[in-house]
Design a protein around this motif. Sequence first.
Motif, mmCIF file in Angstrom:
data_model
loop_
_atom_site.group_PDB
_atom_site.id
_atom_site.type_symbol
_atom_site.label_atom_id
_atom_site.label_comp_id
_atom_site.label_asym_id
_atom_site.label_seq_id
_atom_site.Cartn_x
_atom_site.Cartn_y
_atom_site.Cartn_z
ATOM 1 N N ARG A 128 26.270 -11.514 77.108
ATOM 2 C CA ARG A 128 26.510 -10.896 76.019
ATOM 3 C C ARG A 128 27.765 -9.385 75.807
ATOM 4 N NH1 ARG A 128 24.653 -6.318 73.314
ATOM 5 N NH2 ARG A 128 23.659 -4.971 75.113
ATOM 6 N N ALA A 129 28.590 -9.329 75.154
ATOM 7 C CA ALA A 129 29.553 -8.283 75.422
ATOM 8 C C ALA A 129 28.797 -7.446 75.098
ATOM 9 C CB ALA A 129 30.745 -8.544 74.446
ATOM 10 N N VAL A 146 29.843 -13.488 62.447
ATOM 11 C CA VAL A 146 29.605 -12.370 60.888
ATOM 12 C C VAL A 146 29.106 -10.810 61.025
ATOM 13 C CG1 VAL A 146 27.673 -13.387 60.532
ATOM 14 C CG2 VAL A 146 28.738 -12.215 58.588
ATOM 15 N N GLU A 147 28.566 -10.916 62.328
ATOM 16 C CA GLU A 147 28.170 -9.476 63.301
ATOM 17 C C GLU A 147 29.228 -8.844 63.122
ATOM 18 O OE1 GLU A 147 25.175 -10.206 65.985
ATOM 19 O OE2 GLU A 147 25.024 -12.088 65.502
ATOM 20 N N LYS A 150 30.356 -7.399 66.040
ATOM 21 C CA LYS A 150 30.255 -5.840 66.404
ATOM 22 C C LYS A 150 31.384 -5.579 67.344
ATOM 23 C CE LYS A 150 26.262 -3.411 66.437
ATOM 24 N NZ LYS A 150 26.257 -2.618 65.521
ATOM 25 N N ARG A 158 33.803 -3.700 66.141
ATOM 26 C CA ARG A 158 33.436 -2.717 65.408
ATOM 27 C C ARG A 158 32.896 -1.002 66.843
ATOM 28 N NH1 ARG A 158 29.188 -0.647 61.511
ATOM 29 N NH2 ARG A 158 29.662 -2.383 60.336
ATOM 30 N N TRP A 159 32.902 -2.008 67.966
ATOM 31 C CA TRP A 159 32.905 -0.663 68.661
ATOM 32 C C TRP A 159 34.094 -0.206 69.779
ATOM 33 C CZ3 TRP A 159 29.229 -4.905 71.547
ATOM 34 C CH2 TRP A 159 27.885 -4.665 70.932
ATOM 35 N N THR A 183 32.498 -3.532 57.915
ATOM 36 C CA THR A 183 31.490 -3.375 57.544
ATOM 37 C C THR A 183 31.655 -3.932 55.960
ATOM 38 O OG1 THR A 183 30.981 -0.987 57.859
ATOM 39 C CG2 THR A 183 29.634 -1.883 56.414
ATOM 40 N N GLY A 241 21.477 -11.918 61.144
ATOM 41 C CA GLY A 241 23.095 -10.851 61.242
ATOM 42 C C GLY A 241 23.661 -10.527 59.614
ATOM 43 N N VAL A 249 23.294 -6.655 60.105
ATOM 44 C CA VAL A 249 24.476 -7.283 60.378
ATOM 45 C C VAL A 249 25.937 -5.996 59.872
ATOM 46 C CG1 VAL A 249 25.207 -6.890 62.868
ATOM 47 C CG2 VAL A 249 23.047 -7.552 62.981
ATOM 48 N N SER A 250 26.119 -7.093 58.887
ATOM 49 C CA SER A 250 27.278 -7.122 58.472
ATOM 50 C C SER A 250 26.881 -5.734 57.720
ATOM 51 C CB SER A 250 27.665 -8.410 58.020
ATOM 52 O OG SER A 250 26.936 -8.209 56.971
ATOM 53 N N VAL A 251 26.171 -5.709 57.079
ATOM 54 C CA VAL A 251 26.592 -4.607 56.090
ATOM 55 C C VAL A 251 26.153 -3.530 56.469
ATOM 56 C CG1 VAL A 251 26.018 -6.625 54.490
ATOM 57 C CG2 VAL A 251 23.943 -5.305 54.739
ATOM 58 N N CYS A 252 25.426 -3.097 57.307
ATOM 59 C CA CYS A 252 25.340 -2.010 58.086
ATOM 60 C C CYS A 252 26.570 -0.830 58.611
ATOM 61 C CB CYS A 252 24.538 -1.758 59.710
ATOM 62 S SG CYS A 252 23.620 0.345 60.065
#
Lengths: 398, 60
Positions: free
Chosen positions: A122-123, A158-159, A161, A164-165, A171, B13, B16-19
């Motif tokens: 995991r990154a 879709v996540e 992350k 975002r980081w 979002t 997930g 996660v995408s809408v937070c």
Amino acid sequence: MKERYDVLIIGSGPGGAIAARTAANAGLSVCIVEKRPAVGTPVRCAEGIGMDALAEFIEPDPAWISAEMAGAEIIAPDGTSMRLSSQMAGSKVGYILERKLFDRELVKQAVAAGADVFMKTRAAAPILEDGYVCGAKLEHNGTVADVRAAVTIAADGVESKFSRWCGIDTTVPLREIMSSAQYLMTNINIEPNITVFYLGNTVAPEGYLWVFPKGDRMANVGIGISGRKSGDGHRAIDYLDTFVKAHFPEGKIIESIVAGVSVCRPLESTVADGLIIVGDAARVVDPLTGGGIYNAMFTGKLAAETAVKCLKSGDVSKKALMEYDQAWRASKMGKTIERNYKVKEYLIRQPDEKLNSLIRSVKEIDLAEMSTFNLIRELVRRNPRILLDFGAIKEFLA
Amino acid sequence: MLKVHRNICGYCGCCVSVCPEGALELMDAYLEVSSACTGCGICTRACPLGALEVQDEGKV
């Protein structure tokens, strides 16, 4: 795992795998990391893709094709059906894939081209230096290792992350997430070569319900509804259960799938210093159909090609990588996203009566080439007044 | 604060995408909620299964 690669790819879906294959074939050192323990699973997808779209990236193989599609049927809220088929009798227009095996094959090809791949890795954070993304901190079996890369490709779905980081807001607005559920069902009566779409505010508010055949008496039966229409007692799973009870009472569920699918506009910028974002993570899903496999592969390939060029010139700044961003926006895919976003925004505002009359206007069409573009053009031809409602897409239909 | 009903969660997930705070993260099949969560409830709407619930501090 080496300490340094030319390209580090976060995520082993079609976007990440095609990026890896492309970069490795060009002679770069490439590493894919996947946080899940297996490629291609759990499935978060209805598994449909156009025949020509697929052929751009891989030779079709029955090993990972569940079924071949010859046409589509759209069912209006009042039950009126519109059938779409290609003018060429007997011709195939698309496939329903077996994503678990398809994704595995793509990763296998990336590895054959020379890429490293690490599962359950995991990154956990980007390595940031002077504003540049220089790789990632990777967690694997309780250990953390820094892996550095000249270019990092975020293909984390879709996540989204990782980006975002890195300071990019990924979002998805609540109204533009398709809250989705799907059953793989068996023992159901279906037409084996026709995809079926159900529209309407009672069936699937601001979304649609689909039946995508997966073989003999088997199909992906799924639904996506807008996040803003979702809540206790009226979630995707509730709509799906209602439909299944009414339409497939004898069917058995052999896989239960949930997902989020973005139907917003793509990210404002899909690059940063040392970073390229592809596929669902870049929000390049087709906003009208929710289809994302092709767009992920297309952006994955383009991202890798851009990385190859920028590594050669020794400049991986945002400005240099921007060539990728501009190229996909100017591509047929980029233009289709923009057009389909507008069509989607039009359609979700229509009451059921309007959807009924639109579908009634075109009960059967033979399209020279079956595509959403040709379908939209035909709908507009038979309902010229809708141009008043969505004049903004006129230019695309000329 | 946010309660994850783990017997319902399908770890897809979608939440996660809408937070808007980036407070949610999937560790494979395990949804983690960070201290950045404000209890806004957007994720509870988006969840396809109804696995998320904003609860009063006292109830958790």
